[in-house]
Design a protein around this motif. Structure first.
Motif, PDB file in Angstrom:
ATOM      1  N   HIS A  12      13.557   9.381   8.513  1.00 56.50           N
ATOM      2  CA  HIS A  12      13.341  10.640   7.819  1.00 56.50           C
ATOM      3  C   HIS A  12      13.179  10.417   6.321  1.00 56.50           C
ATOM      4  N   THR A  13      14.019   9.591   5.738  1.00 56.61           N
ATOM      5  CA  THR A  13      13.952   9.410   4.296  1.00 56.61           C
ATOM      6  C   THR A  13      12.660   8.720   3.873  1.00 56.61           C
ATOM      7  N   PHE A  14      12.118   7.831   4.679  1.00 56.36           N
ATOM      8  CA  PHE A  14      10.837   7.218   4.337  1.00 56.36           C
ATOM      9  C   PHE A  14       9.735   8.266   4.386  1.00 56.36           C
ATOM     10  N   ARG A  15       9.768   9.123   5.401  1.00 56.34           N
ATOM     11  CA  ARG A  15       8.763  10.193   5.483  1.00 56.34           C
ATOM     12  C   ARG A  15       8.870  11.126   4.289  1.00 56.34           C
ATOM     13  N   GLY A  16      10.088  11.381   3.816  1.00 58.52           N
ATOM     14  CA  GLY A  16      10.263  12.240   2.650  1.00 58.52           C
ATOM     15  C   GLY A  16       9.597  11.659   1.418  1.00 58.52           C
ATOM     16  N   ALA A  17       9.751  10.353   1.222  1.00 62.19           N
ATOM     17  CA  ALA A  17       9.114   9.701   0.084  1.00 62.19           C
ATOM     18  C   ALA A  17       7.593   9.734   0.231  1.00 62.19           C
ATOM     19  N   LEU A  18       7.106   9.584   1.450  1.00 58.12           N
ATOM     20  CA  LEU A  18       5.664   9.666   1.680  1.00 58.12           C
ATOM     21  C   LEU A  18       5.139  11.061   1.348  1.00 58.12           C
ATOM     22  N   VAL A  26      -1.608  11.012  -3.584  1.00 59.81           N
ATOM     23  CA  VAL A  26      -1.671   9.585  -3.288  1.00 59.81           C
ATOM     24  C   VAL A  26      -1.690   9.411  -1.780  1.00 59.81           C
ATOM     25  N   GLN A  27      -2.700   8.728  -1.280  1.00 60.66           N
ATOM     26  CA  GLN A  27      -2.791   8.463   0.149  1.00 60.66           C
ATOM     27  C   GLN A  27      -2.117   7.129   0.445  1.00 60.66           C
ATOM     28  N   VAL A  28      -1.239   7.114   1.431  1.00 57.65           N
ATOM     29  CA  VAL A  28      -0.531   5.896   1.821  1.00 57.65           C
ATOM     30  C   VAL A  28      -1.070   5.462   3.172  1.00 57.65           C
ATOM     31  N   LEU A  29      -1.591   4.238   3.204  1.00 56.00           N
ATOM     32  CA  LEU A  29      -2.207   3.705   4.408  1.00 56.00           C
ATOM     33  C   LEU A  29      -1.609   2.343   4.733  1.00 56.00           C
ATOM     34  N   THR A  30      -1.672   1.966   6.003  1.00 60.86           N
ATOM     35  CA  THR A  30      -1.270   0.620   6.397  1.00 60.86           C
ATOM     36  C   THR A  30      -2.525  -0.186   6.714  1.00 60.86           C
ATOM     37  N   CYS A  31      -2.407  -1.492   6.570  1.00 58.45           N
ATOM     38  CA  CYS A  31      -3.558  -2.355   6.802  1.00 58.45           C
ATOM     39  C   CYS A  31      -3.091  -3.751   7.185  1.00 58.45           C
ATOM     40  N   GLU A  32      -4.033  -4.575   7.569  1.00 60.74           N
ATOM     41  CA  GLU A  32      -3.755  -5.980   7.867  1.00 60.74           C
ATOM     42  C   GLU A  32      -3.448  -6.710   6.558  1.00 60.74           C
ATOM     43  N   PRO A  33      -2.543  -7.691   6.603  1.00 62.71           N
ATOM     44  CA  PRO A  33      -2.211  -8.446   5.385  1.00 62.71           C
ATOM     45  C   PRO A  33      -3.435  -9.055   4.698  1.00 62.71           C
ATOM     46  N   SER A  34      -4.403  -9.512   5.476  1.00 61.49           N
ATOM     47  CA  SER A  34      -5.592 -10.151   4.895  1.00 61.49           C
ATOM     48  C   SER A  34      -6.421  -9.179   4.054  1.00 61.49           C
ATOM     49  N   GLU A  35      -6.305  -7.879   4.323  1.00 65.21           N
ATOM     50  CA  GLU A  35      -7.072  -6.886   3.573  1.00 65.21           C
ATOM     51  C   GLU A  35      -6.552  -6.695   2.155  1.00 65.21           C
ATOM     52  N   ILE A  36      -5.316  -7.131   1.909  1.00 64.84           N
ATOM     53  CA  ILE A  36      -4.724  -6.997   0.568  1.00 64.84           C
ATOM     54  C   ILE A  36      -4.219  -8.351   0.067  1.00 64.84           C
ATOM     55  N   ASN A  37      -4.995  -9.378   0.367  1.00 62.97           N
ATOM     56  CA  ASN A  37      -4.699 -10.745  -0.102  1.00 62.97           C
ATOM     57  C   ASN A  37      -3.296 -11.212   0.263  1.00 62.97           C
ATOM     58  N   ASN A  38      -2.857 -10.830   1.451  1.00 66.30           N
ATOM     59  CA  ASN A  38      -1.539 -11.215   1.973  1.00 66.30           C
ATOM     60  C   ASN A  38      -0.374 -10.767   1.095  1.00 66.30           C
ATOM     61  N   CYS A  39      -0.598  -9.744   0.270  1.00 64.89           N
ATOM     62  CA  CYS A  39       0.496  -9.114  -0.479  1.00 64.89           C
ATOM     63  C   CYS A  39       1.177  -8.110   0.448  1.00 64.89           C
ATOM     64  N   LYS A  40       2.397  -7.737   0.136  1.00 63.78           N
ATOM     65  CA  LYS A  40       3.077  -6.729   0.955  1.00 63.78           C
ATOM     66  C   LYS A  40       2.480  -5.352   0.734  1.00 63.78           C
ATOM     67  N   GLY A  41       1.973  -5.115  -0.468  1.00 64.89           N
ATOM     68  CA  GLY A  41       1.401  -3.815  -0.764  1.00 64.89           C
ATOM     69  C   GLY A  41       0.454  -3.887  -1.948  1.00 64.89           C
ATOM     70  N   LEU A  42      -0.304  -2.810  -2.124  1.00 65.02           N
ATOM     71  CA  LEU A  42      -1.269  -2.731  -3.209  1.00 65.02           C
ATOM     72  C   LEU A  42      -1.463  -1.262  -3.555  1.00 65.02           C
ATOM     73  N   SER A  43      -1.498  -0.970  -4.842  1.00 67.13           N
ATOM     74  CA  SER A  43      -1.833   0.390  -5.279  1.00 67.13           C
ATOM     75  C   SER A  43      -3.149   0.309  -6.028  1.00 67.13           C
ATOM     76  N   GLN A  44      -3.986   1.301  -5.831  1.00 70.97           N
ATOM     77  CA  GLN A  44      -5.285   1.272  -6.487  1.00 70.97           C
ATOM     78  C   GLN A  44      -5.830   2.673  -6.699  1.00 70.97           C
ATOM     79  N   ALA A  45      -6.694   2.766  -7.701  1.00 69.90           N
ATOM     80  CA  ALA A  45      -7.424   3.992  -7.978  1.00 69.90           C
ATOM     81  C   ALA A  45      -8.888   3.704  -7.711  1.00 69.90           C
ATOM     82  N   VAL A  46      -9.553   4.630  -7.043  1.00 73.17           N
ATOM     83  CA  VAL A  46     -10.967   4.457  -6.688  1.00 73.17           C
ATOM     84  C   VAL A  46     -11.720   5.699  -7.149  1.00 73.17           C
TER      85      VAL A  46
END
Length: 120
Positions: A12-18, A26-46
């Motif tokens: 529940h608390t993770f959903r609250g932060a989302l 801010v859109q929060v998405l999950t992806c394969e590690p290779s899509e973000i250079n094997n980092c745990k996460g990435l924030s970006q503006a497009v």
């Protein structure tokens, strides 16, 4: 002040932060590690159709705890304004190292505020 989070409230608390991210657009998405250079996460503006869109990408195979920590760090980049430099005339001239330091510091504060400390 830290507070206890039981196992039944963890998701529940993770959903609250989302929801907080969503309220800022801010859109929060999950992806394969290779899509973000094997980092745990990435924030970006497009820039899309003349409008800046903000994304936080998280590896899809992170544990709940890793998602929480990574999300707090990446959300900090958004809050601190690290993502807008390319698309506005507001360039803060902050080195990448300083940006990471700032995001890590604020991320730990947000993490503690949103999720508390697990006590046994």
């Amino acid at each position: 002040m830290s507070y206890y989070i039981g196992a039944d409230s963890a998701k529940h608390t993770f959903r609250g932060a989302l929801q907080i991210a969503k309220s800022f657009g801010v859109q929060v998405l999950t992806c394969e590690p290779s899509e973000i250079n094997n980092c745990k996460g990435l924030s970006q503006a497009v820039l899309h159709n003349g409008k800046i869109e903000y994304y936080i990408l998280l590896q899809n195979d992170l544990s709940l705890e890793e998602k929480r920590l990574t999300f707090a760090h990446e959300m900090s980049h958004f809050i601190l304004g690290h993502l807008i430099g390319e698309y506005t005339d507001k360039n803060y001239n902050i080195s990448p190292e300083q940006q990471e330091f700032e995001a890590e510091a604020l991320g730990l504060i947000l993490y503690n505020f949103w999720y508390g400390i697990k006590c046994r």
